[in-house]
Design a protein around this motif. Structure first.
Motif, short mmCIF file in Angstrom:
data_model
loop_
_atom_site.label_atom_id
_atom_site.label_comp_id
_atom_site.label_asym_id
_atom_site.label_seq_id
_atom_site.Cartn_x
_atom_site.Cartn_y
_atom_site.Cartn_z
N ASP A 153 0.77 -1.34 -0.01
CA ASP A 153 0.05 -0.07 0.04
C ASP A 153 0.76 1.23 -0.04
OD1 ASP A 153 -2.52 -1.35 0.19
OD2 ASP A 153 -2.50 -1.52 2.05
N GLY A 154 1.90 1.22 -0.73
CA GLY A 154 2.75 2.54 -0.88
C GLY A 154 3.50 2.83 0.26
N ARG A 155 3.97 1.92 1.02
CA ARG A 155 5.03 1.88 2.00
C ARG A 155 5.78 0.79 2.11
NH1 ARG A 155 0.01 1.02 5.15
NH2 ARG A 155 -0.21 -1.02 5.70
N VAL A 156 6.98 0.73 2.92
CA VAL A 156 7.79 -0.52 3.05
C VAL A 156 7.27 -0.71 4.37
CG1 VAL A 156 10.44 -1.00 3.27
CG2 VAL A 156 9.65 0.97 1.80
N GLU A 157 7.44 -2.21 4.57
CA GLU A 157 7.03 -3.01 5.65
C GLU A 157 7.96 -3.93 6.01
OE1 GLU A 157 3.38 -4.39 6.76
OE2 GLU A 157 2.26 -2.42 6.12
N SER A 158 8.43 -4.35 7.23
CA SER A 158 8.90 -5.50 7.77
C SER A 158 8.55 -5.81 9.03
CB SER A 158 10.60 -5.42 7.57
OG SER A 158 11.10 -6.55 7.76
N VAL A 159 8.81 -7.04 9.64
CA VAL A 159 8.67 -7.71 10.75
C VAL A 159 10.03 -7.83 11.44
CG1 VAL A 159 8.13 -9.96 10.17
CG2 VAL A 159 7.12 -9.05 12.27
N ASN A 160 10.10 -7.87 12.99
CA ASN A 160 11.26 -8.15 13.51
C ASN A 160 10.88 -8.38 15.04
OD1 ASN A 160 11.98 -6.31 16.07
ND2 ASN A 160 11.78 -4.76 14.36
N GLY A 161 12.01 -9.22 15.31
CA GLY A 161 11.94 -9.77 16.71
C GLY A 161 13.32 -9.19 17.47
N THR A 162 13.42 -8.46 18.42
CA THR A 162 14.57 -7.94 19.06
C THR A 162 14.76 -8.74 20.29
OG1 THR A 162 14.08 -5.77 18.12
CG2 THR A 162 15.70 -5.86 20.00
N VAL A 163 15.92 -9.32 20.43
CA VAL A 163 16.49 -9.97 21.57
C VAL A 163 17.27 -9.16 22.50
CG1 VAL A 163 17.55 -11.96 22.44
CG2 VAL A 163 16.50 -12.38 20.48
N CYS A 164 16.81 -8.71 23.46
CA CYS A 164 17.49 -7.88 24.61
C CYS A 164 18.34 -8.35 25.33
CB CYS A 164 16.33 -6.82 25.29
SG CYS A 164 15.33 -6.14 24.11
N PHE B 74 8.17 4.02 6.29
CA PHE B 74 8.35 2.70 6.84
C PHE B 74 7.75 2.08 8.05
CE2 PHE B 74 11.42 0.02 9.50
CZ PHE B 74 11.28 -1.35 8.76
N ARG B 75 6.98 0.81 7.82
CA ARG B 75 6.18 0.50 9.26
C ARG B 75 6.96 -0.84 9.63
NH1 ARG B 75 -0.23 0.09 8.72
NH2 ARG B 75 0.37 2.34 9.46
N ASN B 76 7.40 -0.73 10.75
CA ASN B 76 8.07 -1.98 11.42
C ASN B 76 7.54 -2.73 12.29
OD1 ASN B 76 10.46 -3.50 11.92
ND2 ASN B 76 11.50 -2.16 13.25
N ARG B 77 6.96 -3.76 11.99
CA ARG B 77 6.21 -4.67 12.79
C ARG B 77 6.70 -5.63 13.89
NH1 ARG B 77 3.77 -7.94 9.68
NH2 ARG B 77 4.57 -7.22 7.59
N SER B 78 6.14 -5.61 15.05
CA SER B 78 6.68 -6.73 16.02
C SER B 78 6.17 -7.83 16.01
CB SER B 78 6.32 -5.97 17.49
OG SER B 78 5.08 -6.09 17.72
N ILE B 79 6.55 -8.80 16.56
CA ILE B 79 6.28 -10.19 16.91
C ILE B 79 4.72 -10.35 17.20
CG2 ILE B 79 8.43 -11.30 17.16
CD1 ILE B 79 7.41 -11.51 20.10
#
Length: 127
Positions: free
Chosen positions: A36-47, A80-85
């Motif tokens: 939809d006209g944006r860049v997207e991805s999903v991530n998981g961050t191990v702290c 950029f839409r960055n999605r979480s787990i």
């Protein structure tokens, strides 16, 4: 093990503050998609201490934008839409290019929501 291996093999030091050093979080990133006209991805961050963050993380989103910008994968101003787990997301953009010390850098904006999930009170008995 990944964080330990990175810190053993690479010297990671902030370009202006040598007290800020080493990798402390590891981010597993999904592929970049155009939706939809944006860049997207999903991530998981191990702290620290191996905990998986439920947030898309502001630091991680900023770092991801910097890398994508350097690789020409996102244009200045592009969403950029960055999605979480768990499906929460941060919307972000590179708004300017700059320098930090001797390094190329980006200035970004990030917007999202968060909710208080706990309030605690802790005490320490001096004995």
């Amino acid at each position: 093990r990944i964080k330990k291996a990175v810190n053993e093999q690479l010297e990671v030091v902030h370009p202006e503050n040598p007290k800020i050093r080493d990798v402390s979080n590891v981010i597993f990133e999904g592929p970049i998609e155009r939706v939809d006209g944006r860049v997207e991805s999903v991530n998981g961050t191990v702290c620290l201490h191996g905990r998986l963050d439920r947030s898309p993380t502001g630091t991680g989103t900023t770092g991801r934008l910097a890398v994508m910008s350097a690789k020409g994968q996102i244009a200045k101003g592009e969403l950029f839409r960055n999605r979480s787990i768990i499906g929460t997301h941060f919307d972000s953009r590179v708004i300017a290019n700059t320098r930090l010390g001797d390094r190329d850098a980006v200035v970004v904006t990030i917007a999202g929501q968060a909710w208080i999930t706990s309030i605690g009170q802790y005490g320490l008995d001096p004995t």
